[in-house]
Design an enzyme around this catalytic site. Sequence first.
Site, PDB file in Angstrom:
ATOM      1  CD  GLU A 485      39.525  24.599  49.311  1.00 44.98           C
ATOM      2  OE1 GLU A 485      40.463  23.796  49.105  1.00 44.98           O
ATOM      3  OE2 GLU A 485      39.725  25.802  49.547  1.00 44.98           O
ATOM      4  CG  HIS A 552      38.365  35.589  43.463  1.00 47.03           C
ATOM      5  ND1 HIS A 552      39.582  35.462  42.854  1.00 47.03           N
ATOM      6  CD2 HIS A 552      38.552  35.244  44.750  1.00 47.03           C
ATOM      7  CE1 HIS A 552      40.482  35.059  43.742  1.00 47.03           C
ATOM      8  NE2 HIS A 552      39.891  34.907  44.897  1.00 47.03           N
TER       9      HIS A 552
END
Length: 764
Positions: A485, A552
Amino acid sequence: MGKAKFGIFGDGKELPQIAMAKAFQKGDIRSGYYRDQTFMLALGELTLEQYFAQLYAHTDVQADPASAGRLMNGHFATRSLDDQGQWINLSESNYAISDVSPTAGQMPRMVGLGYASKLFRNNLDLESLSNFSNQGNEVVFGTIGNAATSEGMFFEAMNAIGVLQIPVVMSVWDDDYGISVPQEYHTTKGSISAILQGYQRTKTEKGFELFKVKGWDYAALMETFKTAAAISREEHVPTFIHVTELTQPQGHSTSGSHERYKSDERLEWEKAHDCILKFREYLLAEDFCSAAELDQIELEAKTTAKAAKNAAWKAFNVSMKPDYLSAIAILDKAILQSAHKPALKDIKNVLETTLNPLRMDVIKAIKKALRYLRNERNDARKEAMAWIQQVSEANRQRYSSHLYSESEHSALKVPEVKVQYSQDEEKMVDGRQVLQACFDAALSRDSSIFAFGEDVGLIGDVNQAFAGLQAKHGEMRVTDTGIREITIIGQGIGAALRGLRPIAEIQYLDYLVYALATLTDDLATLQYRTRGGQKAPLIVRTRGHRLEGVWHSGSPISMLLGSLRGMYLLVPRNMTQAAGFYNTLFQSDDTALIIECLNGYRLKERIPSNIGEFTVPLGVPEIIREGSDVTVVTYGSMCRVVMEAAEHLQEVGISTEVIDVQTLIPFDIPGICLESVKKTNRVIFTDEDVPGGGSAYMMQQVIEKQGAYAYLDAEPVTLSGADHRPAYGSDGDYFSKPNTETVFDKVYALMSETDPIAFPDLYK
Ligand SMILES: Cc1ncc(C[n+]2csc(CCOP(=O)(O)OP(=O)(O)O)c2C)c(N)n1
Ligand SMILES: [Mg+2]
């Protein structure tokens, strides 16, 4: 003498920087750190006077073009933009990306800086962008200290650079220490080049070409940098140069002496191996010049440096003078006109006897004087008040401008184009198809736009908004990356710094946390720390809020609000609004984070007929349901929850006005929330963040900043998620986040307080 607050210098590391400067060509890019002063001087991109101006925090761009006094010394940068914020011709410039202090913070962006060369060389559609590249021939020169190579960012970036095979010449200035901590604590085997051996390319495997060279050996340094740069430039292969045996003659910085932690032997060794001394020995041994000539050069160098220091200090003081002189004049007048002569004389005396008075000393004096003048009606007071206004604005410019783009391409200046639907096109599609059509149009329209991230390429992202677009537009436009990331963001920052228009995707908002350091330190500060001298109009795309479980369904909005000032933060409630934001951003030179709703990709939306053109303005909330009793301010996935609750509330006779703020930064520029509260006199702020998070931010904006406090008949209320992250499963979500019932209950309770007869307590 306290003239400069802090100093950090590049001594002991001069020679390799001269070799690097000689290998550097116009169009090349440097991404380095605070030791690189010799390189910048050798390149001609830093004058000695500018060097000292930064040390003194001189706020004129001309005096300190790198940061206009905003950064500590040793934070180098060239300006890639003109005074209007427009790109200069980068292919004919030496380009030094503005430094950040966090060690290894220069690494992630290197991935994108080098990747841009690859795109410029291989994507023929970019040929017309000759202002940005000469067919991809540019090399990125990276520098880092030995100790900073221990950072995760270093290894993540090195791996990505190796995978992508991009033209980066990565140098390590190795002086065996990181402040006081010796090599054995930093690096396995005590040698970064030893542990990177596995990166060495072979006849059959791609990798890096590795070099190791002593930092005081001029001939070897010249040869190494020349060879490495040629390999990177011609073959588009990364190279790595471990420059060893460097020293630090004055210790790490002005904040401590190295005698505390270096042994006598080490200090002796450093003296004998100082690269300038060694260079002198070399020049004499090779008979390039005489000792007398070198003595003369050294003498001149000292004189030149002293003269530059004095000139910079003088210029700094001259810049301080006008405010000081007008303040003294105001104080003189006040002493004449006021009844508080002795106190005002004292104030003037303190100011006059302050050694090297700064702007803050002057402001303090006048503000203190105004306290004495508060009951008087004389000219001196009027003048002092006007002066405060005027200098406050000047100081705002000096210390707070350019957090966002101030050019004509500011995201806030993009004209609004309303969404349109064709009459006969009533067809509903999945939300993700709206985005897909938007991205398809953008990729077709503008060849500098490209998208990348984990699973973005072949399958078109995990939610299919890029489905089929790699096949249609090619792998250079829609691309997969490794799971990394920080360097996905770095890849975006670097490419945006070079004039391209990347969309960097972080698969879930929950994983943006890994990239947060680079977003907050590098991207969000870029325009500010260069006072509008550099920009990286990167669009960061991610998805968040509701789905499943701890990692999530996050909505850590206060973390973002607290760390990403300098970026815009967009939280569209559906994919049509998201598409409108993308279209706005494609036309702007600001950087932004867009959080799409994780649970919205399969919800049905109408497809706009002007999908590639319509824009949604930033900072303009939308009233998505009109009402008269209570205003509910929210955004993102919560919009649907609140809308459902509003239906139920209507059934019991409560009229709810629902406002989708759409963007958190900027927040409600026209004051739509305030107008609503004027009507309803009751307000609730709700989101999925923790208590005191995003909801508290919205409350501060509306109640305090917009002044809605004066229009309230009931206390302002927030409704947030729980303190913890959401538990898994539908019940886990229900009991962790605000839901239709909790929204209903909050609104109902406000009405119950106003009219307990009509709205009796539901549960007690
Ligand atoms: C992320 C981060 N951690 C700690 C620091 C404080 N710090 C500044 S320089 C430095 C040592 C760096 O050593 P090295 O990379 O070898 O570079 P050198 O100064 O020796 O050239 C440290 C720990 C920092 N600036 N950033
Ligand atoms: Mg070091």
